[in-house]
Each structure stands twice: as C-alpha cells, then as structure tokens.
Write an enzyme that holds these catalytic residues in place. Structure first.
Site, short mmCIF file in Angstrom:
data_model
loop_
_atom_site.label_atom_id
_atom_site.label_comp_id
_atom_site.label_asym_id
_atom_site.label_seq_id
_atom_site.Cartn_x
_atom_site.Cartn_y
_atom_site.Cartn_z
N HIS A 326 29.99 50.93 40.74
CA HIS A 326 29.70 49.29 40.95
C HIS A 326 31.37 48.84 40.16
O HIS A 326 30.67 47.10 40.15
CB HIS A 326 28.05 48.88 39.99
CG HIS A 326 27.32 49.83 41.20
ND1 HIS A 326 26.40 50.21 41.29
CD2 HIS A 326 26.57 48.52 42.17
CE1 HIS A 326 25.26 50.60 42.65
NE2 HIS A 326 25.27 49.51 42.49
N GLY A 327 31.25 49.49 38.57
CA GLY A 327 32.41 48.74 38.37
C GLY A 327 32.63 49.35 37.50
O GLY A 327 32.59 50.31 37.23
#
Length: 478
Positions: A326-327
C-alpha cells in the site's frame, strides 16, 4: 482522468459510440480502440509514464511467448525471474527507493554515523501497483502452465491497460479477463443497464459518502491535538467510511463501465463492514488483492499446511507484504501487522472459515450475537485504519492514546448532521442489498419501472447537489 470528472463524462460516451457503432464489426479494431482509449485515459495524468505500461506489456508478452517454446525447467525459471525482477524492479524504484534510503540513513544515525545520501524527486506513476500485479499474474500462470500464452499483442496490450480498472483495480487475472478480448462482443441492453446502475451506486459511494466523510475526517485528523476523544473516534469512523466508499465506489464504477463494453470483471468488495470476524472481513475487502496474495505468495509459502509456526509465519508475511504494497511508510507495515494479530486467534483455533455465508442470510435482522460480532470487528478495523490514515507512526499512537480518556463519553465537537443522514441511508441500503454483487443490483426489482426510474433519478440528483468537495480516489497513490 477522474471517474467523477467532466473529462470522463465526455470521454466515456465518445469511446462507447466509437466502440459499438464504428469499430463493432471487427474484434481487433475494438481491442485496438480500447488500447488507444486506455492510453489516452492514463496519459491524461502524465503521458511520460505511458512508456512504463508499454515496456511492461512488451516484456511480459515476449516472455509469455518464450515460455511457450521452452521446455527446460531451468530456463523457464530464468524467464519467470526476468519478468518478476523487471516488474517489481520498476515498482520498487518508483515506490520504495526513497523509503529505503531514508531508513538506511536513520539506521546509521542511530549508531552515530552521519551520511548524506542522494534522494530523488520521484513521482509515483498512478496505478503502478495494480497493473504490475496484473501483468505478473499472466507470466506466473503461463509459467505454471495454467494459461496458454497469447500471440495476439493487441489483445494482451488491451488486457494490461484496460482503462476502467487500470489505475485502482480490481486486479484482474489473465485467466479471467484476457480470454474476453478474443471473442467478439455483442451489445447487450440488459448488461449495459446493469452497468449504468452499478456506476450510479459507485458514484454515490464516492461523491456522497467518501467525499463528504473526507471533509470531516481530514479536519479532525489534521487538527487532532485540539479535539476531544469522542471527536477523534468520530474522525476514525468517518475515515473508515471514506476509504470504503472511495475504494469500493471506484471498483463499482470500473466494473459497471466494463459491462458497458461487454466485459465482466470480478467482484472486489462484498459489504466487508458486515463481517463477523477479521477472517471474513479479509474475504470481503479488496478481494482481488487478497486472493492475489493468497494464490501467488501465501500458498507457495505453504499456506495453512505444516506446523502452526509455519502457518503463523505465513500469515504475518502475507499481511505485512500487503501493508507494504500500500505504500512506503511504516504506518502501512504496522497496519498490516495489526491485521495479522487480529487474524491470529482465528487461525490458531481453526476458526478462520467459520463465516463463509452472508450475515443474517435468511432473516431481515441479525441476531444479538451477530450484531456484537459485527460491531467488534468494525471497531478493530477502525482502530487499524488510524495507522493507515496517519502521516507517521507517532501521530497514529498519539491519536489513539488521546481517544482513551473520559471525553470519549461526551458529545463530539463536530456533528455534521447531513453526513450522518447520508451514512444512515447508505448503511441501510447496503444491508438490504448485502446478498447482491452490489447493493442496488436487485434491490427494487419488484417495483414498477417508473418507481425504479424515480429512485435512480433521485440518487443522481443527490449526487449532483450534495456531493462533497471533489477529491482524487485514495488508492491512486498506491
């Protein structure tokens, strides 16, 4: 190009008319139009990153053909690793380069060494995590001989760049979507109407629920030091509905748009906030990503086979990798680890497959046990979302610690009545339509046509007049 923008409102009808009335006689022309439209759609943000999609397409198309001709196991593995390294290499560079450099510097600073690295001003290409995983599924399935490699480059390019789901999913498997480009599509009125209905509901989720909740959640999170515990709890709940409305709304619009062109995409959300435990939640939330990690990471690691230790290890790996996907921030990694901890008791007691049907499947209302289970699961999910939303770990911990005081039992300082009303309507409709692929799929089927049309027009008017401040979809950053 945003789904909820004027640009897309002009773009979509033009592509639709060309697709069904100009190039409808030849499959290859329809597919070519999809490729061209998809590149225009993606290039609307930044045309420079079209080269990444094209390069990834060329690499995996070529490797697929090479795998079909290669019988030597060692050489087949080498070809697979070329695909994995190229795709994940691009993803790692654009998404994680500065993350690793910054953490490398901090690690040396901890031991008293001061180094000055070179960091880059890297722009993250929109949707790179999604189309990277989509192309990887093709090469892996061809390597496993679960899918025949395609010789049709245009069809493959259309599969990789298909604009409805290009930038935020669902992450489609080649085995489901690619064969649909081989056959001629016939316009189906009922399918198109169903697509429009799902687009309408997706826009309601995004514009009315997500964007309005975002206005409140952003205000509270940005000034969390000054608000009471009840206000912070409200902000966390509003973010939970923001991210669900935003992401599932995108998926609904993507799936509905695909139906307009004769394609069927997989369901990506199945009313996850009505889940009775965390295992059920993860079977219902971002289904395309969860099943991707299950099939290509979890099962190859051994899955639920072997000792309990191996099972626990595999669960933590899958959730932490999912968080990191996700990041490039420790908040996402902790979010993943926290969900692994939620999942662990179910795994250890062999209760992770308890709830595979829809809650209150044969009744209108849930019983008291189901209601408590849903509230506890939702509460745990909201707590984890604080880490997902926070800018850094210290902010998340501080935010949660400020919730745990006596002001939690006071009235929130921010009370947006209109948003509460929309959320209540939304939850009731989602509950009534929880057995469907999307909430309003068959919700008013027994009503006369003029009543159904009146309801749909009413939803459209609510979207037009009561939409929150226009914002990009959250998952564009992933």
């Amino acid at each position: 190009m945003l789904f909820n923008s004027l640009d897309f409102a002009v773009f979509l009808p033009i592509v639709f008319v060309l697709y069904w009335f100009v190039v409808n006689k030849q499959i290859k022309y329809q597919n070519l139009l999809i490729v061209m439209a998809s590149y225009v759609f993606y290039g609307w943000w930044d045309w420079r990153f079209l080269s990444l999609i094209l390069f990834s397409t060329l690499v995996d198309y070529t490797i697929g053909l090479a795998l079909s001709k290669q019988r030597d196991l060692g050489k087949r593995k080498l070809l697979l690793w070329v695909s994995v390294i190229v795709n994940l290499g691009f993803l790692g560079f654009f998404k994680y380069y500065n993350f690793f450099i910054d953490n490398f510097v901090q690690a040396f600073s901890f031991f008293g060494r001061d180094i000055q690295p070179n960091t880059l001003n890297i722009i993250l290409p929109v949707g790179i995590s999604f189309y990277t995983f989509q192309t990887l599924s093709y090469t892996i399935d061809v390597y496993k001989r679960q899918l025949e490699p395609t010789k049709d480059f245009i069809s493959f390019a259309a599969f990789v760049s298909f604009f409805p789901q290009l930038v935020a999913g669902p992450i489609e498997r080649a085995s489901n979507l690619l064969p649909q480009f081989y056959v001629r599509r016939q316009f189906n009125y009922n399918k198109a109407v169903d697509g429009l209905r799902q687009i309408l509901w997706g826009l309601f989720k995004k514009v009315i629920i997500a964007d309005n909740c975002a206005n409140v959640a952003n205000t509270i999170f940005n000034g969390y030091e000054t608000y009471s515990a009840s206000t912070l709890a409200l902000g966390a709940v509003f973010f939970a509905f923001q991210i669900y409305g935003d992401f599932s709304g995108y998926s609904d619009i993507a799936i509905g748009t695909s139906r307009l062109f004769g394609f069927d995409l997989k369901q990506n959300f199945a009313t996850p906030y009505f889940s009775r435990d965390m295992a059920e939640f993860w079977r219902r939330w971002h289904i395309s990503l969860s099943t991707w990690f299950r099939d290509y990471v979890y099962i190859p690691l051994g899955g639920s086979r072997g000792s309990k230790w191996n099972q626990v290890r595999n669960v933590f790996i899958i959730f932490i990798v999912s968080g990191f996907w996700h990041g490039a921030n420790w908040t996402f990694i902790i979010w993943g680890a926290l969900n692994a901890l939620y999942f662990l008791p179910l795994l250890l007691r062999n209760k992770n497959r308890m709830h595979t049907n829809v809650v209150a499947q044969y009744t209108i209302f849930p019983n008291l046990t189901e209601l408590l289970q849903m509230l506890i699961t939702f509460g745990l999910t909201v707590l984890a979302w604080v880490f997902f939303r926070a800018e850094n770990v210290s902010m998340a911990i501080d935010f949660i610690s400020k919730i745990a005081n006596s002001s939690l039992f006071t009235l929130p300082q921010i009370r947006p009545t209109d948003v509460f009303v929309f959320l209540l309507i939304f939850v009731l409709i989602e509950w009534a339509g929880r057995r469907n692929l999307y909430a309003i799929e068959r919700l008013w089927y027994g009503y006369p046509k003029f009543i159904r049309l009146f309801i749909y027009y009413t939803i459209a008017m609510i979207i037009f007049f009561y939409g929150g401040k226009t914002q990009e979809f959250i998952y564009f950053q992933f």
